[in-house]
Design an enzyme around this catalytic site. Structure first.
Site, PDB file in Angstrom:
ATOM      1  N   GLY A 139     -10.807  39.026  12.339  1.00 55.05           N
ATOM      2  CA  GLY A 139     -10.848  40.084  13.349  1.00 55.05           C
ATOM      3  C   GLY A 139     -12.046  40.993  13.086  1.00 55.05           C
ATOM      4  N   LEU A 140     -12.277  41.886  14.021  1.00 57.46           N
ATOM      5  CA  LEU A 140     -13.421  42.791  13.909  1.00 57.46           C
ATOM      6  C   LEU A 140     -13.303  43.697  12.682  1.00 57.46           C
ATOM      7  CD1 LEU A 140     -13.540  43.904  17.654  1.00 57.46           C
ATOM      8  CD2 LEU A 140     -15.324  42.596  16.453  1.00 57.46           C
ATOM      9  N   ALA A 153     -10.387  46.240  12.228  1.00 54.69           N
ATOM     10  CA  ALA A 153      -9.270  45.798  13.072  1.00 54.69           C
ATOM     11  C   ALA A 153      -7.938  46.070  12.387  1.00 54.69           C
ATOM     12  CB  ALA A 153      -9.401  44.313  13.384  1.00 54.69           C
ATOM     13  N   GLY A 154      -7.922  46.013  11.065  1.00 56.52           N
ATOM     14  CA  GLY A 154      -6.661  46.234  10.338  1.00 56.52           C
ATOM     15  C   GLY A 154      -6.302  45.077   9.427  1.00 56.52           C
ATOM     16  N   LYS A 155      -7.261  44.235   9.121  1.00 52.91           N
ATOM     17  CA  LYS A 155      -7.010  43.042   8.302  1.00 52.91           C
ATOM     18  C   LYS A 155      -6.583  43.433   6.880  1.00 52.91           C
ATOM     19  CE  LYS A 155     -11.244  41.503   8.909  1.00 52.91           C
ATOM     20  NZ  LYS A 155     -11.756  42.623   9.733  1.00 52.91           N
ATOM     21  N   SER A 156      -7.415  44.226   6.225  1.00 57.71           N
ATOM     22  CA  SER A 156      -7.125  44.575   4.824  1.00 57.71           C
ATOM     23  C   SER A 156      -5.824  45.338   4.711  1.00 57.71           C
ATOM     24  CB  SER A 156      -8.225  45.464   4.250  1.00 57.71           C
ATOM     25  OG  SER A 156      -9.438  44.805   4.302  1.00 57.71           O
ATOM     26  N   HIS A 212      10.204   1.254  -2.931  1.00 53.30           N
ATOM     27  CA  HIS A 212      11.577   1.736  -2.919  1.00 53.30           C
ATOM     28  C   HIS A 212      12.519   0.570  -3.231  1.00 53.30           C
ATOM     29  CE1 HIS A 212      10.056   5.513  -1.615  1.00 53.30           C
ATOM     30  NE2 HIS A 212       9.487   4.991  -0.542  1.00 53.30           N
ATOM     31  N   ARG A 251       0.847  -1.197   0.000  1.00 56.09           N
ATOM     32  CA  ARG A 251       0.000   0.000   0.000  1.00 56.09           C
ATOM     33  C   ARG A 251       0.881   1.245   0.000  1.00 56.09           C
ATOM     34  NH1 ARG A 251       0.666   0.264   5.747  1.00 56.09           N
ATOM     35  NH2 ARG A 251       0.267   2.490   5.660  1.00 56.09           N
ATOM     36  N   HIS A 305      12.040  -2.748  -1.405  1.00 53.62           N
ATOM     37  CA  HIS A 305      10.951  -3.619  -1.861  1.00 53.62           C
ATOM     38  C   HIS A 305      11.335  -4.338  -3.150  1.00 53.62           C
ATOM     39  CE1 HIS A 305       9.076  -0.223   0.390  1.00 53.62           C
ATOM     40  NE2 HIS A 305       8.566  -1.243   1.067  1.00 53.62           N
ATOM     41  N   ARG A 330       7.889  -7.521   7.655  1.00 53.64           N
ATOM     42  CA  ARG A 330       7.682  -7.005   8.991  1.00 53.64           C
ATOM     43  C   ARG A 330       6.365  -6.219   9.018  1.00 53.64           C
ATOM     44  NH1 ARG A 330       8.867  -2.744  12.033  1.00 53.64           N
ATOM     45  NH2 ARG A 330       9.790  -3.219  14.064  1.00 53.64           N
TER      46      ARG A 330
HETATM   47  P1  ADP Z   1     -10.465  45.511   8.335  1.00 49.05           P
HETATM   48  O1  ADP Z   1      -9.991  44.970   7.054  1.00 49.05           O
HETATM   49  O2  ADP Z   1     -10.003  44.683   9.503  1.00 49.05           O
HETATM   50  O3  ADP Z   1     -11.898  45.842   8.403  1.00 49.05           O
HETATM   51  P2  ADP Z   1      -9.044  47.863   7.535  1.00 49.05           P
HETATM   52  O4  ADP Z   1      -7.628  47.444   7.323  1.00 49.05           O
HETATM   53  O5  ADP Z   1      -9.930  48.025   6.351  1.00 49.05           O
HETATM   54  O6  ADP Z   1      -9.703  46.882   8.591  1.00 49.05           O
HETATM   55  O7  ADP Z   1      -9.101  49.218   8.346  1.00 49.05           O
HETATM   56  C1  ADP Z   1      -8.273  49.453   9.454  1.00 49.05           C
HETATM   57  C2  ADP Z   1      -8.088  50.941   9.629  1.00 49.05           C
HETATM   58  O8  ADP Z   1      -7.233  51.139  10.757  1.00 49.05           O
HETATM   59  C3  ADP Z   1      -7.380  51.582   8.451  1.00 49.05           C
HETATM   60  O9  ADP Z   1      -7.914  52.840   8.228  1.00 49.05           O
HETATM   61  C4  ADP Z   1      -5.940  51.670   8.931  1.00 49.05           C
HETATM   62  O10 ADP Z   1      -5.227  52.726   8.339  1.00 49.05           O
HETATM   63  C5  ADP Z   1      -6.108  51.900  10.410  1.00 49.05           C
HETATM   64  N1  ADP Z   1      -4.970  51.461  11.226  1.00 49.05           N
HETATM   65  C6  ADP Z   1      -4.346  52.167  12.156  1.00 49.05           C
HETATM   66  N2  ADP Z   1      -3.325  51.492  12.720  1.00 49.05           N
HETATM   67  C7  ADP Z   1      -3.288  50.308  12.108  1.00 49.05           C
HETATM   68  C8  ADP Z   1      -2.431  49.170  12.235  1.00 49.05           C
HETATM   69  N3  ADP Z   1      -1.413  49.137  13.099  1.00 49.05           N
HETATM   70  N4  ADP Z   1      -2.693  48.100  11.470  1.00 49.05           N
HETATM   71  C9  ADP Z   1      -3.714  48.124  10.576  1.00 49.05           C
HETATM   72  N5  ADP Z   1      -4.536  49.162  10.400  1.00 49.05           N
HETATM   73  C10 ADP Z   1      -4.342  50.287  11.154  1.00 49.05           C
HETATM   74  P1  ADP Z   2       1.153  -3.534   4.134  1.00 45.43           P
HETATM   75  O1  ADP Z   2       0.445  -2.537   4.984  1.00 45.43           O
HETATM   76  O2  ADP Z   2       0.230  -4.305   3.313  1.00 45.43           O
HETATM   77  O3  ADP Z   2       2.076  -4.371   4.923  1.00 45.43           O
HETATM   78  P2  ADP Z   2       3.476  -2.240   2.925  1.00 45.43           P
HETATM   79  O4  ADP Z   2       3.526  -1.626   1.576  1.00 45.43           O
HETATM   80  O5  ADP Z   2       3.886  -1.425   4.100  1.00 45.43           O
HETATM   81  O6  ADP Z   2       1.969  -2.723   3.037  1.00 45.43           O
HETATM   82  O7  ADP Z   2       4.354  -3.558   2.938  1.00 45.43           O
HETATM   83  C1  ADP Z   2       4.253  -4.518   1.939  1.00 45.43           C
HETATM   84  C2  ADP Z   2       5.015  -5.760   2.322  1.00 45.43           C
HETATM   85  O8  ADP Z   2       6.425  -5.485   2.329  1.00 45.43           O
HETATM   86  C3  ADP Z   2       4.705  -6.287   3.704  1.00 45.43           C
HETATM   87  O9  ADP Z   2       4.728  -7.683   3.694  1.00 45.43           O
HETATM   88  C4  ADP Z   2       5.831  -5.723   4.533  1.00 45.43           C
HETATM   89  O10 ADP Z   2       6.046  -6.482   5.688  1.00 45.43           O
HETATM   90  C5  ADP Z   2       7.003  -5.797   3.584  1.00 45.43           C
HETATM   91  N1  ADP Z   2       8.049  -4.800   3.881  1.00 45.43           N
HETATM   92  C6  ADP Z   2       7.949  -3.452   3.799  1.00 45.43           C
HETATM   93  N2  ADP Z   2       9.130  -2.852   4.130  1.00 45.43           N
HETATM   94  C7  ADP Z   2       9.992  -3.834   4.419  1.00 45.43           C
HETATM   95  C8  ADP Z   2      11.392  -3.865   4.834  1.00 45.43           C
HETATM   96  N3  ADP Z   2      12.121  -2.742   4.987  1.00 45.43           N
HETATM   97  N4  ADP Z   2      11.945  -5.073   5.047  1.00 45.43           N
HETATM   98  C9  ADP Z   2      11.223  -6.192   4.897  1.00 45.43           C
HETATM   99  N5  ADP Z   2       9.940  -6.225   4.510  1.00 45.43           N
HETATM  100  C10 ADP Z   2       9.308  -5.075   4.273  1.00 45.43           C
END
Ligand code: ADP
Ligand code: ADP
Length: 581
Positions: free
Chosen positions: A406-407, A410-413, A204, A200, A207, A294
């Site tokens: 955010g509200l 808040a400053g998202k855009s 590599h 499954r 195998h 295994r």
């Molecule tokens: P939202 O998208 O969350 O509704 P906006 O980014 O559109 O918010 O508006 C946020 C307002 O707050 C903008 O006018 C922005 O200039 C102002 N503002 C002031 N300080 C910050 C800051 N530190 N980070 C983001 N916006 C700020």
């Molecule tokens: P499954 O979940 O059906 O066991 P895997 O693809 O993990 O599917 O394994 C396929 C088969 O190969 C299994 O029988 C597993 O025991 C064996 N196998 C996987 N890796 C090794 C490894 N490094 N050495 C020996 N056998 C391995």
């Protein structure tokens, strides 16, 4: 080699085939359209596919109560055949109450395709704890199937199935082979021994080594048989995985010794019991060997951090039943890479002083892919590394949403605008979605009621999630007053690519700023439902960053956010010519 090789017979003697013959299909389809429909889950649709084509032979239906109980208690069907994993069809109580024994129902896929007609012979309650404990050995909700089962309907239904159509699959069609088709293809290879490999994960070098060793040792043909139904939540998607399998099968294996086929299995991550089930399923596809390494089909750790199954439990259980199953386990100890000798070796054969190397799945993502660092060739083939790098681009090529909340005033855009300019200096692609501006485009007509605000925020979230998915940076600035809706957006985008910035400006200050006179109008009662005045603003509890606008300028705050994006890797600061990778 013209003579067909006799492969191992299906489990129980012959392949179950529930498909309605072509000649009867039209009539049954017409009949089915008159029936009550039961919509089944994606998991049940995968199960139905393997029931229909004989992947689960000798099981020929979703389990009856007696079979289900017997599987839980003895790992066997009532007819005595081994079958360790329950295959039920859950329905909710309302459906169970409204169905009658003997009634025909139409089973439909999650996307409403008509799949089968089922004659309801049994409707029975089941107990999630009992199934969790007996089949999966734990009640712990970290076990993905245990967690999932809590959401299933409380009743199971069972009865004869007439299958009209398999769930439609449009991807990698030429690689999707039924058990009968797989057998037909395998017969042409001319080897009696077929060694199945279940996986499954992306494959590599380790195998590749494992599968080539097993194929050589048994002088057979490899059935590379990845599960592409449902796997563990969080796994690499199957589109990406299958691209890696194709690249490997084409370039690195002897074409006379490999068949790649996709298995529409909905895994349970049931460890040892699941491994035995995998052996039955592979036998039905013509394999008489199964590689079990295994922690086969392991669900990971429980909520206390302990592994749910022992690392070699699966091997032991398959070995215990291998004679009866007709499928031999090809056991492997964990393989490790020896850098000094440039080869892989079983960990038990390596002495303590020898240098070994390995890269875990988490390291692959976090140390390599996320940083755009190429995976080393000893670990994975370059073709595989490239495919993975496409699916998991480094952070600096991933999208991200910076969400200001955010509200009003808040400053998202103001802050978002400064940030947008700063980001452009680093060559990233930015979309600014300002709530007020957006309202004039795709939120026209929406007002300020709770529902309308939620819709507004969701629409911004949807657009943001699409842009993020396609690798762009989105800066959103919207009041987004409700916590639940913001969380919905976070989930839509995916936590790792969503950064919430709380612009924490006190109401009095916002009210003094009142750039558009809205607070004044709200106070006078001319606007109702205004956030902060007569509608709540639910401040974020765990924003990625809180900025303060009384003592910090918009520019200072924007730089603080930029620094965070740089630190998280979403923005690279070095000029392309000066970068070291
Ligand atoms: P939202 O998208 O969350 O509704 P906006 O980014 O559109 O918010 O508006 C946020 C307002 O707050 C903008 O006018 C922005 O200039 C102002 N503002 C002031 N300080 C910050 C800051 N530190 N980070 C983001 N916006 C700020
Ligand atoms: P499954 O979940 O059906 O066991 P895997 O693809 O993990 O599917 O394994 C396929 C088969 O190969 C299994 O029988 C597993 O025991 C064996 N196998 C996987 N890796 C090794 C490894 N490094 N050495 C020996 N056998 C391995």
């Amino acid at each position: 080699m013209n003579e067909k090789t006799a492969l191992i017979t299906p489990y129980g003697g012959e392949l179950i085939d529930l498909m309605v013959p072509d000649a009867e299909r039209a009539e049954l389809r017409a009949y089915a359209n008159t029936l009550r429909s039961v919509r089944i889950s994606e998991r049940a649709a995968c199960d139905l596919e393997l029931l229909a084509t004989g992947g689960f032979s000798p099981l020929d239906r979703f389990m009856s109560e007696a079979d289900h109980q017997s599987v839980l208690d003895t790992m066997r069907l009532t007819n005595g055949y081994l079958f360790p994993i329950p295959v039920p069809l859950p329905v909710d109580e309302e459906t169970a109450d409204s169905l009658k024994i003997g009634q025909d129902v139409a089973l439909r896929s999650p996307s409403n395709e008509l799949l089968a007609v089922m004659n309801v012979e049994e409707i029975y309650p089941w107990n999630v704890e009992e199934v969790a404990l007996k089949a999966f050995g734990t009640l712990d909700l970290r076990h993905p199937i245990v967690a999932e089962m809590h959401g299933w309907g409380k009743y199971f239904i069972s009865g004869e199935l007439r299958v009209l159509q398999l769930p439609a699959r449009y991807d990698f069609k030429s690689l999707r082979l039924t058990p009968a088709e797989t057998r037909a293809r395998l017969e042409q290879f001319g080897h009696q021994n077929v060694i199945a490999f279940q996986t499954r994960n992306p494959l590599h070098r380790v195998h590749e080594e494992l599968t080539k060793r097993a194929t050589m040792e048994k002088d057979g043909v490899l059935l590379l048989h990845p599960s592409v139904g449902m796997t563990k939540p969080g796994d690499v998607d199957h589109f990406t995985r299958v691209r890696t399998y194709k690249a490997l099968a084409q370039r690195y294996y002897d074409p006379d010794r490999i068949l790649l086929s996709l298995l529409p299995l909905a895994m349970r991550m049931g460890g040892p019991r699941e491994a035995v089930w995998h052996a039955i399923i592979r036998r039905n596809h013509g394999a008489n060997h199964l590689i079990v390494g295994r922690d086969h089909a392991g669900p990971g750790n429980d909520s206390t951090g302990k592994p749910i199954y022992g690392p070699y439990d699966a091997q032991d259980l398959v070995e215990q039943f291998s004679e009866e199953l007709g499928v031999a386990a090809v056991p492997f100890q964990m393989l490790v890479y020896l850098p000094e000798e440039d080869r892989y070796e079983e960990v038990t054969k390596v002495n303590k002083e020898t240098k070994t190397a390995s890269i875990s799945g988490t390291q692959v993502r976090e140390q390599y892919l996320q940083n755009g660092k190429q995976l080393p060739e000893w670990f994975t083939r370059p073709e595989v590394a490239e495919i993975l790098a496409e699916t998991y681009p480094p952070r600096y090529r991933q999208g991200v949403t910076v969400w200001f909340t955010g509200l009003h005033n808040a400053g998202k855009s103001t802050t978002a605008n400064v940030l947008t300019t700063l980001l452009q200096e680093y060559g990233r692609n930015i979309t600014l979605l300002d709530g007020d501006v957006v309202r004039t485009h795709f939120s026209e007509g929406l007002g300020f009621s709770r529902e309308d605000r939620d819709d507004h925020v969701r629409r911004i979230g949807f657009v943001a999630s699409e842009i993020t998915r396609h690798g762009g940076i989105v800066v959103c600035a919207a009041v987004s007053p409700y916590r639940a809706t913001r969380n919905e957006v976070r989930n839509m985008i995916g936590g790792e690519n969503y950064i919430e910035i709380f612009v924490d400006t006190p109401l009095e200050v916002c009210e003094q700023r009142d750039t558009k006179g809205l607070y004044a109008r709200a106070r006078r009662g001319e606007i109702v439902g205004f956030t902060g005045i007569d509608d709540p603003y639910e401040a974020p509890q765990h924003p990625e960053l809180t900025v303060e606008t009384l003592h910090h300028t918009p520019e200072e705050n924007a730089h603080m956010i930029l620094d965070m994006l740089i630190e998280q890797g979403f923005v690279r600061t070095e000029e392309p010519g000066l970068r070291d990778n």
